[in-house]
Design a protein around this motif. Structure first.
Motif, PDB file in Angstrom:
ATOM      1  N   THR A   1       0.948  -1.232   0.103  1.00 34.36           N
ATOM      2  CA  THR A   1      -0.008  -0.056  -0.133  1.00 34.36           C
ATOM      3  C   THR A   1       0.963   1.218   0.133  1.00 34.36           C
TER       4      THR A   1
ATOM      5  N   SER B   1       0.735   5.623  -0.034  1.00 33.64           N
ATOM      6  CA  SER B   1      -0.122   6.840   0.256  1.00 33.64           C
ATOM      7  C   SER B   1       0.833   8.018   0.049  1.00 33.64           C
TER       8      SER B   1
ATOM      9  N   GLN C   1      -4.157   7.336  -1.616  1.00 27.17           N
ATOM     10  CA  GLN C   1      -3.705   6.105  -1.345  1.00 27.17           C
ATOM     11  C   GLN C   1      -3.904   5.049  -2.407  1.00 27.17           C
TER      12      GLN C   1
ATOM     13  N   TYR D   1      -8.176   2.594   6.704  1.00 27.96           N
ATOM     14  CA  TYR D   1      -7.434   3.077   5.470  1.00 27.96           C
ATOM     15  C   TYR D   1      -5.848   3.320   5.827  1.00 27.96           C
TER      16      TYR D   1
ATOM     17  N   THR E   1      -4.612   5.693   6.588  1.00 29.55           N
ATOM     18  CA  THR E   1      -3.957   7.183   6.012  1.00 29.55           C
ATOM     19  C   THR E   1      -3.971   7.979   7.369  1.00 29.55           C
TER      20      THR E   1
END
Lengths: 112, 109
Positions: free
Chosen positions: A31, A33, A48, B94, B96
């Protein structure tokens, strides 16, 4: 493991141009971002990517777009550059569902 | 909307003095909070997160849901603690992060 790597480290662009920034995630991470850090500010989330798709997006215009490749690396593209796009762009990688994000050194973009 | 506030841009202390870097947050759900640190010419790195409840480099941080705070503390500051510190809130599901503006800690000899 080199950790998260970003290229280039610095670049200068003219207003109206387009730019592509690159990021290779930490080994084993899937992943990626992207964050924008303006001078004197904290990093601000752009978007993301996971499984080559944009999974979540922050409050940034469509001029900001990205891509993730099958090897999990990622690109950030910015079109029609504005002076206000001058900032440090940070890439962070993680394993989905794992909360720890590892950051790259960043790309310093200057728009003149 | 979620928000992280770090009210101090700069905190200057002498070596051996106690340090407290303030962080307040606004979040509707159950928050997950972090402190990141950036030493001079180095990348942003995780210092600690509230779910692990561990002490890193002598720093601790306790989540206070009543006061919506996650202040970072160290009883005796060292010169090598001089750095930029960012408090961050994770978006649930997520991974984030929403960051505060950061506090520069300067520890003088």
């Amino acid at each position: 493991d080199a950790g998260v790597t970003q290229s280039p480290t610095h670049l200068i662009k003219t207003r109206g141009q387009q730019v592509t920034l690159r990021c290779s995630p930490k080994s084993g991470h899937d992943t990626v971002s992207w964050y924008q850090q303006a001078l004197g500010q904290g990093p601000q989330f752009i978007f993301q990517y996971y499984e080559e798709e944009e999974r979540q997006r922050g409050n940034f215009p469509d001029r900001f777009s990205g891509h993730q490749f099958p090897n999990y690396s990622s690109e950030l593209n910015v079109n029609a550059l504005l002076l206000g796009d001058s900032a440090l762009y940070l890439c962070a990688s993680s394993v989905l569902m794992n909360t720890e994000a590892f950051f790259g050194q960043g790309t310093r973009l200057t728009v003149v | 909307a979620q928000r992280v506030t770090q009210p101090e841009k700069l905190l200057s202390v002498f070596k051996g003095a106690p340090v407290e870097l303030k962080c307040n947050y606004s979040y509707s759900g159950s928050p997950e909070l972090f402190w990141y640190v950036q030493y001079s010419r180095q990348r942003l790195q995780l210092l600690l997160r509230h779910i692990s409840r561990e002490s890193i480099k002598g720093f601790t941080a306790d989540l206070n849901k009543g006061e919506t705070s996650f202040h970072l503390k160290k009883p005796f500051a060292q010169e090598e603690d001089s750095a930029m510190y960012y408090c961050a809130l994770m978006n649930s599901g997520y991974s984030t992060l929403t960051f505060g503006k950061g506090t520069m800690l300067l520890v003088s000899p």
